[in-house]
Design a protein around this motif. Structure first.
Motif, PDB file in Angstrom:
ATOM      1  N   PHE A 112       0.822  -1.203   0.000  1.00  0.00           N
ATOM      2  CA  PHE A 112       0.000   0.000   0.000  1.00  0.00           C
ATOM      3  C   PHE A 112       0.863   1.262   0.000  1.00  0.00           C
ATOM      4  CE2 PHE A 112      -2.158   3.432   2.313  1.00  0.00           C
ATOM      5  CZ  PHE A 112      -3.213   3.652   1.436  1.00  0.00           C
ATOM      6  N   GLY A 113       1.935   1.263   0.804  1.00  0.00           N
ATOM      7  CA  GLY A 113       2.784   2.450   0.906  1.00  0.00           C
ATOM      8  C   GLY A 113       3.370   2.856  -0.432  1.00  0.00           C
ATOM      9  N   TYR A 114       3.821   1.871  -1.204  1.00  0.00           N
ATOM     10  CA  TYR A 114       4.381   2.188  -2.521  1.00  0.00           C
ATOM     11  C   TYR A 114       3.349   2.887  -3.396  1.00  0.00           C
ATOM     12  CZ  TYR A 114       5.882   1.596  -7.322  1.00  0.00           C
ATOM     13  OH  TYR A 114       6.199   1.836  -8.640  1.00  0.00           O
ATOM     14  N   HIS A 115       2.156   2.324  -3.480  1.00  0.00           N
ATOM     15  CA  HIS A 115       1.134   2.890  -4.358  1.00  0.00           C
ATOM     16  C   HIS A 115       0.640   4.245  -3.853  1.00  0.00           C
ATOM     17  CE1 HIS A 115       1.109  -1.308  -5.721  1.00  0.00           C
ATOM     18  NE2 HIS A 115       0.691  -0.819  -6.850  1.00  0.00           N
ATOM     19  N   PHE A 116       0.521   4.392  -2.535  1.00  0.00           N
ATOM     20  CA  PHE A 116       0.055   5.665  -1.987  1.00  0.00           C
ATOM     21  C   PHE A 116       1.015   6.788  -2.352  1.00  0.00           C
ATOM     22  CE2 PHE A 116       0.105   8.912   1.313  1.00  0.00           C
ATOM     23  CZ  PHE A 116      -1.233   9.278   1.368  1.00  0.00           C
ATOM     24  N   PHE A 117       2.300   6.593  -2.096  1.00  0.00           N
ATOM     25  CA  PHE A 117       3.272   7.654  -2.372  1.00  0.00           C
ATOM     26  C   PHE A 117       3.490   7.851  -3.870  1.00  0.00           C
ATOM     27  CE2 PHE A 117       4.421   6.782   2.087  1.00  0.00           C
ATOM     28  CZ  PHE A 117       4.378   8.092   2.568  1.00  0.00           C
ATOM     29  N   TYR A 118       3.321   6.776  -4.651  1.00  0.00           N
ATOM     30  CA  TYR A 118       3.446   6.922  -6.104  1.00  0.00           C
ATOM     31  C   TYR A 118       2.328   7.811  -6.640  1.00  0.00           C
ATOM     32  CZ  TYR A 118       3.913   5.694 -11.032  1.00  0.00           C
ATOM     33  OH  TYR A 118       4.068   5.754 -12.395  1.00  0.00           O
ATOM     34  N   PHE A 119       1.099   7.557  -6.201  1.00  0.00           N
ATOM     35  CA  PHE A 119      -0.014   8.381  -6.668  1.00  0.00           C
ATOM     36  C   PHE A 119       0.102   9.811  -6.139  1.00  0.00           C
ATOM     37  CE2 PHE A 119      -2.605   4.229  -6.750  1.00  0.00           C
ATOM     38  CZ  PHE A 119      -2.125   3.952  -8.025  1.00  0.00           C
ATOM     39  N   LEU A 120       0.589   9.969  -4.920  1.00  0.00           N
ATOM     40  CA  LEU A 120       0.814  11.303  -4.368  1.00  0.00           C
ATOM     41  C   LEU A 120       1.847  12.060  -5.202  1.00  0.00           C
ATOM     42  CD1 LEU A 120       0.220  13.324  -2.053  1.00  0.00           C
ATOM     43  CD2 LEU A 120       2.110  12.268  -0.781  1.00  0.00           C
ATOM     44  N   ALA A 121       2.885  11.355  -5.630  1.00  0.00           N
ATOM     45  CA  ALA A 121       3.908  11.977  -6.472  1.00  0.00           C
ATOM     46  C   ALA A 121       3.322  12.418  -7.810  1.00  0.00           C
ATOM     47  CB  ALA A 121       5.064  11.007  -6.692  1.00  0.00           C
ATOM     48  N   LEU A 122       2.494  11.556  -8.411  1.00  0.00           N
ATOM     49  CA  LEU A 122       1.910  11.901  -9.710  1.00  0.00           C
ATOM     50  C   LEU A 122       0.940  13.072  -9.608  1.00  0.00           C
ATOM     51  CD1 LEU A 122       1.189   8.391 -11.279  1.00  0.00           C
ATOM     52  CD2 LEU A 122       3.116   9.916 -11.703  1.00  0.00           C
ATOM     53  N   ARG A 123       0.311  13.243  -8.447  1.00  0.00           N
ATOM     54  CA  ARG A 123      -0.631  14.355  -8.262  1.00  0.00           C
ATOM     55  C   ARG A 123       0.089  15.687  -8.082  1.00  0.00           C
ATOM     56  NH1 ARG A 123      -6.001  13.596  -6.535  1.00  0.00           N
ATOM     57  NH2 ARG A 123      -6.686  11.417  -6.510  1.00  0.00           N
ATOM     58  N   ASN A 124       1.342  15.642  -7.672  1.00  0.00           N
ATOM     59  CA  ASN A 124       2.040  16.874  -7.282  1.00  0.00           C
ATOM     60  C   ASN A 124       3.324  17.128  -8.064  1.00  0.00           C
ATOM     61  OD1 ASN A 124       0.568  17.913  -4.648  1.00  0.00           O
ATOM     62  ND2 ASN A 124       0.665  15.687  -4.502  1.00  0.00           N
ATOM     63  N   ALA A 125       3.535  16.402  -9.149  1.00  0.00           N
ATOM     64  CA  ALA A 125       4.716  16.623  -9.995  1.00  0.00           C
ATOM     65  C   ALA A 125       4.420  16.063 -11.378  1.00  0.00           C
ATOM     66  CB  ALA A 125       5.954  15.943  -9.392  1.00  0.00           C
ATOM     67  N   PRO A 126       5.122  16.548 -12.405  1.00  0.00           N
ATOM     68  CA  PRO A 126       4.941  15.972 -13.749  1.00  0.00           C
ATOM     69  C   PRO A 126       5.181  14.472 -13.733  1.00  0.00           C
ATOM     70  CG  PRO A 126       6.214  18.005 -13.863  1.00  0.00           C
ATOM     71  CD  PRO A 126       6.074  17.673 -12.406  1.00  0.00           C
ATOM     72  N   ALA A 127       4.397  13.742 -14.505  1.00  0.00           N
ATOM     73  CA  ALA A 127       4.448  12.275 -14.480  1.00  0.00           C
ATOM     74  C   ALA A 127       5.830  11.744 -14.830  1.00  0.00           C
ATOM     75  CB  ALA A 127       3.402  11.711 -15.434  1.00  0.00           C
ATOM     76  N   VAL A 128       6.489  12.345 -15.822  1.00  0.00           N
ATOM     77  CA  VAL A 128       7.816  11.864 -16.232  1.00  0.00           C
ATOM     78  C   VAL A 128       8.811  12.023 -15.097  1.00  0.00           C
ATOM     79  CG1 VAL A 128       9.758  12.285 -17.763  1.00  0.00           C
ATOM     80  CG2 VAL A 128       7.443  12.230 -18.694  1.00  0.00           C
ATOM     81  N   ASP A 129       8.822  13.203 -14.468  1.00  0.00           N
ATOM     82  CA  ASP A 129       9.760  13.453 -13.374  1.00  0.00           C
ATOM     83  C   ASP A 129       9.492  12.519 -12.199  1.00  0.00           C
ATOM     84  OD1 ASP A 129      10.340  15.483 -15.089  1.00  0.00           O
ATOM     85  OD2 ASP A 129       9.830  17.122 -13.738  1.00  0.00           O
ATOM     86  N   ALA A 130       8.233  12.438 -11.794  1.00  0.00           N
ATOM     87  CA  ALA A 130       7.879  11.617 -10.638  1.00  0.00           C
ATOM     88  C   ALA A 130       8.160  10.137 -10.901  1.00  0.00           C
ATOM     89  CB  ALA A 130       6.407  11.807 -10.287  1.00  0.00           C
TER      90      ALA A 130
END
Length: 314
Positions: free
Chosen positions: A98-116
């Motif tokens: 769960f932690g991996y997916h939570f922080f991955y989606f949080l990253a995609l919401r707050n940074a460009p997809a390529v960078d994140a």
């Protein structure tokens, strides 16, 4: 894969000759773990086929499928075994998935997809580095060099040769991506501490992850009802890249060569791009060709000692 199979030993790994003579059982476990990389390669394709289903909703649905497919074996292993699992195993299993997916989606919401996405994909390199902390493991220069070549190939593949441009306003997203990479690499390496926990128990971790993802979906997203072929795409995700892959990865990280698995993980974005090109959803380009060379070369370099021991046995 049954409980007895997942409780086999890690094998002998040490200095000198013992390290080169990797037992066949360990090589087999590494091969099983590498199947996860093949499954993850299909993630992008089947995710695009799910349309506009929100990420937490999709995660909840896919992990529900993943838990259901493993539940019969888990139940056969006994509810008593599940209740008797160490608390650390529960925290690690649920926290990792769960932690991996939570922080991955949080990253995609707050940074460009390529960078994140690229920052998050530091986890294979971190797995190789963190493997040095495991008892009996030695990190050689060719392991690190192979992982770095894989990272370089992935960088070129994801950015298309255009470079990476980090901006301060996306700091939250970048931070979440780093945490994402740390969570998955730490989970993969620390999983070695629980070789006695059967892979069947991953079913319970998947169901718990599905429940937590459903809570996040209710809090942060609007439900989108799948239509037509989207249901099939969700089912395939649960059977493969967002579900079934975690069973084989669990077995591989517990009993296989963790350094090779970390390096092989860089094949996932390469194979994913190749699959998108084959299905007409992406175009071939020179970065793909160069990235292929770097990733394949890195994998061969990182597996040099394994290849030598295989030749000796042959």
């Amino acid at each position: 894969m049954n409980a007895q199979d997942t409780q086999t030993g890690v094998g002998t790994s040490g200095n000198g000759h013992g390290e080169a003579e990797l037992p066949a059982r360990r090589l087999r476990a590494t091969g099983i773990g590498a199947v996860a990389v093949l499954l993850w390669a299909s993630l992008a394709l089947f995710t695009t086929l799910t349309g506009r289903i929100p990420p937490f909703q999709l995660t909840a649905m896919a992990f529900t499928v993943a838990g259901i497919i493993g539940l019969p074996l888990a139940v056969r292993g006994g509810w008593t075994l599940a209740r008797g699992l160490p608390g650390g195993a529960w925290v690690l299993g649920i926290g990792g998935l769960f932690g991996y997916h939570f922080f991955y989606f949080l990253a995609l919401r707050n940074a460009p997809a390529v960078d994140a996405g690229l920052i998050a994909y530091l986890w294979p390199l971190l797995i190789v580095v963190f493997s040095a902390l495991l008892p009996g493991e030695r990190l050689r220069w060719w392991h690190t060099a192979g992982a770095l070549l894989g990272l370089g190939g992935t960088f070129l593949l994801v950015t298309g040769g255009q470079g990476l441009h980090l901006r301060s306003e996306y700091l939250l997203g970048y931070t979440a991506a780093v945490v994402c990479a740390l969570v998955w690499s730490a989970y993969s390496v620390a999983n070695r501490r629980y070789p006695q926990v059967p892979t069947n128990m991953v079913a319970f971790f998947c169901l718990a992850t599905a429940a937590l993802a459903a809570v996040c979906h209710v809090l942060f997203e609007t439900t989108v009802r799948p239509e037509g072929w989207q249901w099939l795409a969700v089912l395939v995700l649960g059977l493969g890249p967002v579900g079934g892959a975690f069973y084989v990865w669990d077995h591989g990280t517990k009993h296989g060569d963790i350094r090779l698995l970390g390096t092989f993980a860089y094949f996932a974005p390469l194979l994913s791009t190749a699959l998108l090109i084959a299905t007409g959803r992406a175009d071939p380009s020179w970065p793909v060709a160069v990235a292929s060379t770097l990733i394949a070369g890195g994998a061969m370099l990182a597996s040099a000692d394994t290849l030598r021991s295989a030749r000796r046995r042959g």
